[in-house]
Design an enzyme around this catalytic site. Structure first.
Site, short mmCIF file in Angstrom:
data_model
loop_
_atom_site.label_atom_id
_atom_site.label_comp_id
_atom_site.label_asym_id
_atom_site.label_seq_id
_atom_site.Cartn_x
_atom_site.Cartn_y
_atom_site.Cartn_z
N LYS A 126 19.23 0.72 0.61
CA LYS A 126 19.05 -0.18 1.17
C LYS A 126 19.09 -1.47 -0.05
CE LYS A 126 16.26 -0.17 4.55
NZ LYS A 126 16.13 -1.11 5.92
N SER B 71 13.51 -3.92 1.48
CA SER B 71 12.34 -2.86 1.23
C SER B 71 12.14 -3.44 -0.74
CB SER B 71 12.38 -1.14 1.48
OG SER B 71 11.28 -1.11 0.74
N TYR C 255 16.02 7.09 0.02
CA TYR C 255 16.08 5.73 1.63
C TYR C 255 15.73 4.68 0.49
CZ TYR C 255 13.31 2.33 2.90
OH TYR C 255 13.16 1.17 3.47
C1 WQD Z 1 0.89 3.98 0.72
C2 WQD Z 1 -0.27 3.71 0.07
C3 WQD Z 1 0.39 6.26 -1.13
C4 WQD Z 1 0.18 8.30 2.33
C5 WQD Z 1 6.51 3.27 1.55
C6 WQD Z 1 8.37 3.24 1.40
C7 WQD Z 1 8.22 1.79 1.81
C8 WQD Z 1 7.50 1.35 2.81
C9 WQD Z 1 7.02 1.13 2.99
C10 WQD Z 1 9.88 0.75 4.52
C11 WQD Z 1 0.33 5.22 -1.52
C12 WQD Z 1 -1.19 6.67 -0.31
C13 WQD Z 1 0.15 6.94 1.64
C14 WQD Z 1 -0.79 9.20 2.86
C15 WQD Z 1 -2.04 8.24 0.73
N1 WQD Z 1 8.87 1.54 4.00
N2 WQD Z 1 -0.88 6.90 0.62
N3 WQD Z 1 -1.73 9.06 1.44
O1 WQD Z 1 4.91 4.69 -0.90
O2 WQD Z 1 3.87 1.82 -0.63
O3 WQD Z 1 6.28 2.80 1.14
O4 WQD Z 1 6.65 2.78 3.06
O5 WQD Z 1 9.99 -0.42 4.10
O6 WQD Z 1 9.70 1.20 1.19
O7 WQD Z 1 8.26 3.12 -0.32
O8 WQD Z 1 3.90 3.51 1.63
O9 WQD Z 1 2.10 4.15 3.16
O10 WQD Z 1 3.70 6.12 2.14
O11 WQD Z 1 1.35 4.26 1.01
O12 WQD Z 1 -2.66 8.09 0.04
O13 WQD Z 1 -0.59 9.86 3.59
O14 WQD Z 1 -0.57 5.03 0.75
O15 WQD Z 1 -0.47 6.86 -1.80
O16 WQD Z 1 -0.56 4.80 -3.07
P1 WQD Z 1 4.92 2.88 -0.06
P2 WQD Z 1 2.80 4.36 1.81
#
Ligand code: WQD
Length: 324
Positions: free
Chosen positions: A144, A116, A140
């Site tokens: 990885k 990841s 997490y």
């Molecule tokens: C994306 C963007 C949030 C939810 C994580 C893991 C990564 C991978 C993908 C497994 C960010 C914003 C999110 C919400 C929001 N997983 N957001 N409201 O954090 O980039 O990555 O998931 O491999 O390893 O770290 O993904 O989808 O949580 O967030 O505003 O309810 O959306 O701040 O900018 P992230 P995400």
């Protein structure tokens, strides 16, 4: 030449299993179904079990004449990993050690690993290259990074050959609407935006709009799950062809903001997405996107499905499940 897919009943695993079978390859899936969905297997050959059972892994490898393994089976919730870290160390890291032990018992020495982009944490520079410093910001992500090292050292000590694929933000659903993400099992943005838009939850929370980005909201590299599936098949071929161990970023190289995802979803569904801006989520970087040039070069792979295709496929999938 059979490919063992651990976690093949999960989101990315099931799309990869379908891609491999569509290419006429033999597959056997090992999944505990603790977080996977049997229906997502679409009839693929399947053994219910845990990667921690190395004797079972060895038996499956021998019985099905496995030559390569694609290893998806892992917990992946950032939030849960900070509440119950031991669960993540045991399942993700020890599980990988047990899997490798089972593989070696059956003399299987090729593995494609589902890593990841979270291993990069808050990047020092953009776009992110594979030689960027690893600075995980949660358990997490740390698991990885450690899993990558466990596999690397099995290469040094026992000749295991490997490809580690660092996904950026996996999203979307199969173009024909047959497979997709379970929004009840995800805390990721796209399924939560869809849930809010389709009235299955309250307004989606936008975690901050005061970032140093064009519209103030977080920017990420969203990669279509079908593009990821194709990359895994190419990574297996890379190993079978005797090519070197390699770590590769799988992303589009383009950054997309939270508000752009919301606006694209409104356009795809023809309805507003209820949202409310709240404070930043601790640990969130402002901007993350890949330099995918190594994957282009080494695997001759590039993403082909852009953000509009990601959102259209996700909208189609979630709307069809609402009608069930
Ligand atoms: C994306 C963007 C949030 C939810 C994580 C893991 C990564 C991978 C993908 C497994 C960010 C914003 C999110 C919400 C929001 N997983 N957001 N409201 O954090 O980039 O990555 O998931 O491999 O390893 O770290 O993904 O989808 O949580 O967030 O505003 O309810 O959306 O701040 O900018 P992230 P995400």
């Amino acid at each position: 030449m059979t490919i063992l897919v651990t976690g093949g009943a999960g989101y990315i695993g099931s799309h990869t299993v379908r891609q491999l079978r569509g290419e006429g390859r033999d597959v056997i899936v090992l999944d505990s179904l603790e977080r996977g969905n049997r229906d997502a297997l679409l009839g693929a050959p399947f053994v219910q079990g845990d990667i921690s059972d190395s004797a079972l892994v060895a038996e499956v490898c021998r019985k099905h004449k496995v030559q390569s393994v694609i290893h998806f089976a892992a917990y992946k919730s950032v939030g849960e990993s900070m509440i119950d870290p031991a669960k993540y160390w045991r399942n993700n890291v020890q599980g990988t050690v047990d899997l490798l032990e089972g593989m070696l018992k059956a003399d299987v020495r090729q593995i494609v690993f589902s890593s990841s982009a979270a291993v990069y944490g808050n990047p020092d520079s953009l776009p992110i290259r594979e030689d960027a410093p690893l600075q995980p910001e949660n358990v997490y992500a740390e698991t990885k990074a450690v899993m990558e090292r466990v596999i690397h050292w099995h290469g040094q000590t026992h000749g295991v050959r490997w490809v580690s694929l660092r996904y950026f933000n996996a999203a979307g659903a199969s173009s024909d609407g047959v497979l997709g993400e379970n929004w009840d099992m995800s805390t990721n943005l796209v399924p939560l935006v869809m849930k809010a838009a389709l009235g299955a939850s309250g307004p989606v929370k936008v975690f901050g709009n005061d970032y140093p980005t064009p519209d103030g909201t977080g920017v990420r590299d969203y990669i279509h799950v079908e593009d990821l599936a194709i990359a895994h098949a190419k990574a297996v071929d890379h190993l079978t062809a005797g090519q070197d161990n390699v770590t590769l970023n799988l992303g589009t190289g383009c950054g997309v903001s939270v508000m752009e995802i919301i606006r694209e979803t409104e356009s795809a569904l023809g309805r507003p997405v209820p949202y409310e801006v709240v404070g930043r989520r601790p640990g969130d970087p402002a901007t993350v996107y890949a330099d995918p040039s190594q994957a282009h070069l080494v695997l001759r792979w590039t993403s082909s499905l852009d953000m509009s295709k990601i959102i259209a496929s996700a909208a189609n999938w979630h709307q069809s499940r609402m009608r069930e």
